[in-house]
Design an enzyme around this catalytic site. Structure first.
Site, PDB file in Angstrom:
ATOM      1  N   ASP A 124       0.853  -1.186   0.000  1.00 36.21           N
ATOM      2  CA  ASP A 124       0.000   0.000   0.000  1.00 36.21           C
ATOM      3  C   ASP A 124       0.888   1.234   0.000  1.00 36.21           C
ATOM      4  O   ASP A 124       1.996   1.204   0.547  1.00 36.21           O
ATOM      5  CB  ASP A 124      -0.906   0.020   1.235  1.00 36.21           C
ATOM      6  CG  ASP A 124      -2.029  -1.000   1.174  1.00 36.21           C
ATOM      7  OD1 ASP A 124      -2.494  -1.303   0.067  1.00 36.21           O
ATOM      8  OD2 ASP A 124      -2.448  -1.478   2.242  1.00 36.21           O
ATOM      9  N   ASP A 140      -7.099  -1.373  -4.729  1.00 38.51           N
ATOM     10  CA  ASP A 140      -8.221  -0.975  -3.871  1.00 38.51           C
ATOM     11  C   ASP A 140      -9.116   0.040  -4.583  1.00 38.51           C
ATOM     12  O   ASP A 140     -10.347  -0.027  -4.483  1.00 38.51           O
ATOM     13  CB  ASP A 140      -7.712  -0.377  -2.557  1.00 38.51           C
ATOM     14  CG  ASP A 140      -6.915  -1.359  -1.718  1.00 38.51           C
ATOM     15  OD1 ASP A 140      -7.153  -2.576  -1.815  1.00 38.51           O
ATOM     16  OD2 ASP A 140      -6.043  -0.900  -0.951  1.00 38.51           O
TER      17      ASP A 140
END
Length: 158
Positions: A124, A140
């Site tokens: 991330d 995402d």
């Protein structure tokens, strides 16, 4: 002489899935090559206090939900991916919003699923600090866009 054209059913689905997957994999590769995974995380302010690039890993689902669930999440992402591929091949011709929605879901599921199978965690790096939101990635975003497109399609049928 007749010319036969091979037309792929739900071709927009495949293009969107490929674009989402490629965008996710390329951005994650750039992050891993550019940043060190440190504690505290290495971060670069793009707009100080608003948006930073922050390299972290996540063993959970989108936005750190179900942290430490990488074992079952890797299999879930594989099952979802195989289901979406099967649906696109064997199912009906989908409308445009459905193709974009399911394509985004497939690209996102594959992007994060590849991370989970290779390393047991997801990379991330998108860090919006002004809303105190968990750090996330392109997969995402694709998954959330896919959900919005499918909701739009359900609320606005052809």
């Amino acid at each position: 002489m007749s010319s036969r054209h091979f037309k792929i059913k739900n071709s927009l689905f495949w293009w969107v899935a490929g674009l989402a997957l490629a965008s996710d994999r390329l951005t994650k590769a750039w992050i891993v090559a550019t940043y060190a995974l440190t504690v505290p995380p290495q971060t670069t302010p793009i707009i100080p206090g608003v948006f930073h690039i922050t390299y972290v890993t996540n063993t959970g689902a989108a936005f750190s939900l179900f942290a430490n669930g990488s074992i079952w999440l890797r299999w879930l992402s594989l099952i979802v991916s195989l289901g979406l591929i099967t649906w696109a091949i064997l199912g009906p011709r989908l409308d445009r919003w459905q193709q974009v929605g399911y394509g985004c879901l497939l690209g996102g599921a594959l992007g994060n699923g590849i991370d989970r199978f290779l390393t047991g965690e997801v990379v991330d790096f998108l860090d919006f600090r002004w809303i105190q939101f968990p750090v996330f990635n392109v997969a995402d975003i694709a998954i959330n866009i896919g959900i919005v497109c499918l909701l739009w399609s359900a609320w606005h049928p052809r």
